[in-house]
Design an enzyme around this catalytic site. Structure first.
Site, PDB file in Angstrom:
ATOM      1  N   ARG A 276       0.867  -1.182   0.000  1.00  0.00           N
ATOM      2  CA  ARG A 276       0.000   0.000   0.000  1.00  0.00           C
ATOM      3  C   ARG A 276       0.901   1.230   0.000  1.00  0.00           C
ATOM      4  O   ARG A 276       1.447   1.611   1.036  1.00  0.00           O
ATOM      5  CB  ARG A 276      -0.917  -0.039   1.227  1.00  0.00           C
TER       6      ARG A 276
ATOM      7  N   HIS B 226      -3.371   4.388   4.820  1.00  0.00           N
ATOM      8  CA  HIS B 226      -4.518   3.477   4.894  1.00  0.00           C
ATOM      9  C   HIS B 226      -5.771   4.134   4.330  1.00  0.00           C
ATOM     10  O   HIS B 226      -6.477   3.557   3.511  1.00  0.00           O
ATOM     11  CB  HIS B 226      -4.748   3.058   6.345  1.00  0.00           C
TER      12      HIS B 226
ATOM     13  N   TYR C 169       4.233   4.713  11.444  1.00  0.00           N
ATOM     14  CA  TYR C 169       4.509   3.296  11.660  1.00  0.00           C
ATOM     15  C   TYR C 169       5.345   2.644  10.556  1.00  0.00           C
ATOM     16  O   TYR C 169       5.601   1.438  10.620  1.00  0.00           O
ATOM     17  CB  TYR C 169       3.200   2.515  11.847  1.00  0.00           C
TER      18      TYR C 169
END
Length: 389
Positions: free
Chosen positions: A281, A285, A294
């Protein structure tokens, strides 16, 4: 391992031993290198039970066209979020090869059950782009008729769509229909109980389902290593009595080959299969997420070098199939879809508050009728001219 006799017969028709068929290959299936060249046979991750022909030039060219459109869709929808035309958008930028291949491997009568991140797959299947985006606009319904193109409504809960998929496959089998169901999910979904239930049900009842796991390495902010210590997600399949495959999710040539064989096997009576596509990805998100909290930029840049669009473009350019004129035509197709999204999502929707009551029950309850009447009275009062004092 014991598998149904009809499954064993179907598998052997492909010249595959049961042992080779059931266990994932040691490496992932890859046909196209990161620089867009075809890998030698001994570097494709294949084994005697995992051989794949390269799709035809015409198939690859059409897949690339859809890939170009899919990338433009992702970029356009991300812009529409920033403009306030969409409430949220889970981008699949970088995963478009998985999206397009998922839709192209199916026949018209087959079913696809997508996740919330699979808008490009939904559109590739034939759903109107604006209808596909209705859910993310904040409307109360999914936006399109699932039966028109045999596409389930995009699912925000992680794995409920897998249960719907096996239910449809079970019904199709009971009716004797020639239907394959493609059930899509992400790596995070494999940690959910519904994932276990769906795979176990499909295996026990020997259903024609292909479970397609897009492993984009993160379940929002949770990396795969914190979800499972299995050698791969494909290895989970054997525990349910089905075959598992691993494929490079940024290699469209391999994706088309692997998914086409999986669907063909399922249709011929092999039972369910699980295909894990390793991808990434590239963006957050959703627009509400801060991915820098993260994951490291170096990781993102490493995956950017594996971009599926660039790989396919390089390969098709090298073979001479993709010319400047063809590329220009594909860009025009992509811009047409982007314009359709801009026009459709910029128009103010016509709202009817009474829709709240129309699709709850086939026969409205007395309480719903009372509430609908109360709302109608309130709306009528608002429409009446007010006296000036």
């Amino acid at each position: 391992m014991t598998i149904p006799a009809e499954a064993e017969e179907a598998i052997k028709r492909f010249g595959i031993s049961i042992e080779d068929y059931m266990l994932p290959v040691h490496g992932q299936i890859q046909i196209l290198s990161e620089d867009g060249t075809i890998l030698p046979d001994d570097q494709r991750g294949s084994s005697p039970g995992h051989q794949y022909p390269i799709p035809s030039d015409s198939e690859l060219l059409e897949a690339y066209r859809r890939l170009v459109v899919g990338r433009r869709v992702n970029d356009q929808n991300s812009a529409l979020v920033r403009q306030g035309r969409l409430a949220v958008y889970p981008s699949s930028h970088g995963q478009e090869a998985c999206q397009v291949s998922a839709a192209l491997c199916l026949r018209e009568g087959d079913w696809m059950f997508p996740t919330y991140r699979d808008a490009v797959a939904v559109m590739t299947r034939g759903v109107d782009p604006v209808e596909a985006m209705t859910l993310f606009r904040g409307d109360w319904h999914g936006g399109y008729d699932p039966h028109e193109h045999n596409v389930g409504i995009q699912s925000t809960p992680l794995t409920t769509q897998l249960l719907h998929a096996v239910g449809v496959a079970h019904a199709a089998k009971l009716r004797g229909e020639d239907t394959v169901v493609l059930a899509m999910c992400g790596d995070g979904a494999t940690s959910e109980g519904d994932f276990h239930e769906a795979l176990n049900f499909a295996a026990v009842f020997h259903l024609p389902v292909v479970f397609f796991v897009q492993n984009n390495q993160y379940a929002i902010s949770v990396p795969l290593a914190h979800q499972t210590v299995a050698p791969s997600l494909a290895h989970k399949a054997v525990g349910y009595g089905m075959a598992g495959e691993r494929v490079d999710g940024n290699d469209m040539v391999a994706l088309l080959a692997v998914l086409d064989r999986a669907v063909t096997l399922a249709r011929s009576g092999s039972g369910p299969l699980l295909v894990e596509a390793n991808t990434y990805r590239m963006q957050a998100h959703t627009n509400a997420d801060d991915a820098t909290r993260y994951r490291q930029q170096a990781e993102v840049e490493a995956w950017a070098a594996k971009d599926p669009l660039n790989r396919m473009r390089q390969y098709l350019r090298t073979t001479g199939v993709l010319t400047d004129d063809v590329e220009s035509a594909f860009a025009g197709d992509a811009e047409d879809v982007a314009q359709q999204l801009r026009d459709g999502l910029s128009a103010e929707p016509i709202l009817d508050p009474q829709e709240l009551f129309r699709h709850v029950f086939t026969e409205p309850t007395p309480q719903l009728r009372e509430q609908a009447a109360f709302l109608a009275d309130e709306l009528a009062r608002d429409d009446q001219p007010r006296e000036e004092h």
